[in-house]
Design an enzyme around this catalytic site. Sequence first.
Site, mmCIF file in Angstrom:
data_model
loop_
_atom_site.group_PDB
_atom_site.id
_atom_site.type_symbol
_atom_site.label_atom_id
_atom_site.label_comp_id
_atom_site.label_asym_id
_atom_site.label_seq_id
_atom_site.Cartn_x
_atom_site.Cartn_y
_atom_site.Cartn_z
ATOM 1 N N ASN A 124 0.854 -1.189 0.000
ATOM 2 C CA ASN A 124 0.000 0.000 0.000
ATOM 3 C C ASN A 124 0.883 1.229 0.000
ATOM 4 O O ASN A 124 1.750 1.387 0.856
ATOM 5 C CB ASN A 124 -0.868 0.024 1.265
ATOM 6 C CG ASN A 124 -1.940 1.100 1.189
ATOM 7 O OD1 ASN A 124 -2.799 1.042 0.308
ATOM 8 N ND2 ASN A 124 -1.877 2.074 2.071
ATOM 9 N N GLU A 125 0.694 2.078 -0.987
ATOM 10 C CA GLU A 125 1.400 3.362 -1.043
ATOM 11 C C GLU A 125 2.863 3.191 -0.643
ATOM 12 O O GLU A 125 3.343 3.807 0.326
ATOM 13 C CB GLU A 125 0.703 4.384 -0.149
ATOM 14 C CG GLU A 125 -0.703 4.711 -0.622
ATOM 15 C CD GLU A 125 -1.353 5.878 0.127
ATOM 16 O OE1 GLU A 125 -1.065 6.034 1.323
ATOM 17 O OE2 GLU A 125 -2.141 6.607 -0.479
ATOM 18 N N GLU A 150 -8.004 5.190 -5.190
ATOM 19 C CA GLU A 150 -8.564 5.677 -3.919
ATOM 20 C C GLU A 150 -8.907 7.148 -4.036
ATOM 21 O O GLU A 150 -8.136 7.928 -4.616
ATOM 22 C CB GLU A 150 -7.555 5.536 -2.776
ATOM 23 C CG GLU A 150 -7.312 4.136 -2.296
ATOM 24 C CD GLU A 150 -6.314 4.119 -1.142
ATOM 25 O OE1 GLU A 150 -6.295 5.066 -0.334
ATOM 26 O OE2 GLU A 150 -5.539 3.158 -1.071
ATOM 27 N N GLU A 202 -8.467 5.605 11.650
ATOM 28 C CA GLU A 202 -9.213 6.262 10.571
ATOM 29 C C GLU A 202 -10.717 6.276 10.844
ATOM 30 O O GLU A 202 -11.534 6.279 9.928
ATOM 31 C CB GLU A 202 -8.855 5.610 9.225
ATOM 32 C CG GLU A 202 -7.408 5.930 8.861
ATOM 33 C CD GLU A 202 -6.906 5.360 7.552
ATOM 34 O OE1 GLU A 202 -5.992 5.970 6.970
ATOM 35 O OE2 GLU A 202 -7.402 4.296 7.132
HETATM 36 C C1 GLA Z 1 -4.317 6.236 1.747
HETATM 37 C C2 GLA Z 1 -4.165 4.793 2.138
HETATM 38 C C3 GLA Z 1 -5.393 4.215 2.755
HETATM 39 C C4 GLA Z 1 -6.005 5.183 3.736
HETATM 40 C C5 GLA Z 1 -6.283 6.467 3.021
HETATM 41 C C6 GLA Z 1 -6.951 7.491 3.892
HETATM 42 O O1 GLA Z 1 -4.761 6.417 0.495
HETATM 43 O O2 GLA Z 1 -3.783 3.998 1.044
HETATM 44 O O3 GLA Z 1 -5.020 3.037 3.417
HETATM 45 O O4 GLA Z 1 -5.135 5.392 4.795
HETATM 46 O O5 GLA Z 1 -5.069 7.013 2.600
HETATM 47 O O6 GLA Z 1 -7.229 8.659 3.163
#
Ligand code: GLA
Length: 690
Positions: A157-158, A311, A359
């Site tokens: 992820n990211e 996203e 979150e």
């Molecule tokens: C990112 C992450 C998600 C979440 C979002 C919240 O895009 O990939 O896991 O934390 O931010 O905006």
Amino acid sequence: MRSRSHGLNAVTEQTGLLFGADYNPEQWPEETWPEDIRLMQQAGINLVTLGVFSWARLQPTEGTWNFGWLDRILALLEEGNIKVCLATPTASPPPWLGHRYPSTLPTDATGTTLWYGARNQFSPSSAVYRSAARQVTAALAERYGKHPAVVMWHVGNELGQISYDDEAAGAFRTWLLRRYGSLGNLNTAWGTTFWSQGYSTWEEILPPRTAPYLHNPTQVLDFKRFTSESLLKLFTEERDIIRQHSPDVPVTTNLMGFFRGADYFSFAGETDLIGNNWYTDPAQPQTWELGALTHDLCRGLAKGQPWLLMESAASAVNWRPHNSAKEPGALLVDSLSALARGSDGICFFQFRQSAFGAERFHSAVVPLAGEDTRVFREVAELGCRLQDLRLLAGAPAPSRIAVLFDWDSWWAAESPDCPTDRLGVLDQLQAYYRPLLRRGLYVEVVHPSAALDRFDLVLVPSLFLLKDEDAAALTSWVSQGGTAVVGPFSGLADSNGHLREGRFPSVLADLLGVSGEEWRPLADNVVLDFMELGPASRSVGTGQLPDALEASVWSEDLRLHGPGAAAVATFTSGPLARKPAVVRNVHGSGTAWYVGCDVPAAALGYIVGAALTEAGITSPVVGELPHDVELATRAGFYFLLNHSPEPRTVTLTEQSVDLLTGEAHGLHVSLDPYGALVLKHSFDHIENGN
Ligand code: GLA
């Protein structure tokens, strides 16, 4: 070889435009899952990203596995005809990994360990972390690689974690040895005769950990390159495992647009499709402009082919200091902006709002208040609109205009030893992009080494670091008839970040018809007037520079160079009086502009406008769009998007019909507050992209 567009097309051929969300069913009792699927169907959702943060659930201890829950939710999703983008959970290792193997944890530049209890607690260089990540990836890929619901893979992820730990230091040395071959070469490349930094053994070399004063800029640059490559390696390691078990399913990861930590041009060469996250800031309505530029970066990363918005937020996020909700209608407008700029779908983070965890306050498709909410209704309405727009799936979105951008140069230009911190690379990019936005034109953001033959206009807002060969390619492209506009502080450094000798920007001097001897950032209360139109500007025939022009941040001491050059504007007072501020140079059959200071928006509008005319690119808009109205064109459709709470009117150069209602529009088109119209040109049209 796989092609990225093929990766996404292979999915959308089955599904049409994608409409989805991150789905974290592990946060909810299983009894709620059938209800989740009902709500997905009701909203028109056809894709969920599953398992992004599920490592501790999948592998509760080092030796135990628990796939039952994932088997069950995948079966339910399949039955509900919801496709799955299955994630490897490697962005958040379970506590047992860090507890048992502290070497997996990252350290910051001060040497402080970053512990578990949040996420991203891994060092990209940790052999133990990488082995554990490969293991969980293999377990998932073996089990679900051919699952009929799984249409896409999502690695981590990211990817963006940096670490300065000892293992990272060792890996950095290995990387440097490969890059330089010898310590002597490294000492030369890093310029270590400066400040007595000469290295006598490899073991002495470290990441740029916290130090008493300014770091060696080449050491910093190389560490950023190394970190970016390490992150990419995490991706490719997992991707290769997935491909063994799931050869027909595209593999990607979610990028973060203009994220400083990784060079996405290198990622674009390795992913099967470009997936990106974008979060508009509702408190800053003009962030739609950065959103548009970010989408155009994705367009460039995908080489003009479709990409995917993986996203976005249905309303507020939780990670800004003060998180405004989206106004009614803004969700649709923001989403259509991505679609119009080449995304083949819209996905949200996340499906159901979390009741616990960091979150809790992040918006979601289904708020804690349930389905009888504005947000859920707006998401469902977007689902219907995507049905209406389904013929866009797979439609390429190329542009005739390129913006050159390079992470290497961004990193180098942000070195704290540079003459100013007020000529931000992203600010420059946006300043040069804005005149195009106002004209309803769009770009592909591409790397300086990209082939330029399919473009007619190239903007170079800020390329401090520019390789000789890329400068030569740009020069030759212009000489064959291209038009380029180059911003200040460009072409100065080589790939080591060393400044070139001689008058700057030496590698671009012939192209730009200008050379300089001193950079002169302006003191706070100093402005330099410039004007005095030279004959060059009049010959362009597209109006005049505005009357009163001032530079207030940056100036350069320049003179003309070569027979084709003419000053479009010169300074009228101060130490640079009568010296050129903006230069236009005829080079071969093409033209190049150099903007040697920070020019006001109106002047940049004129310069970019003149370059557009020279490049033969016309705007679909009469005059300029209001600053909060976006016009983007894809596959013969105009998307007119009002990002403001006020009604707006725009004037187009041709008539159109509404895609949904068939209603004919004259040249003046009215938009409701946060209104969105999709219009079809009423006759065949050569658009910006074709
Ligand atoms: C990112 C992450 C998600 C979440 C979002 C919240 O895009 O990939 O896991 O934390 O931010 O905006």
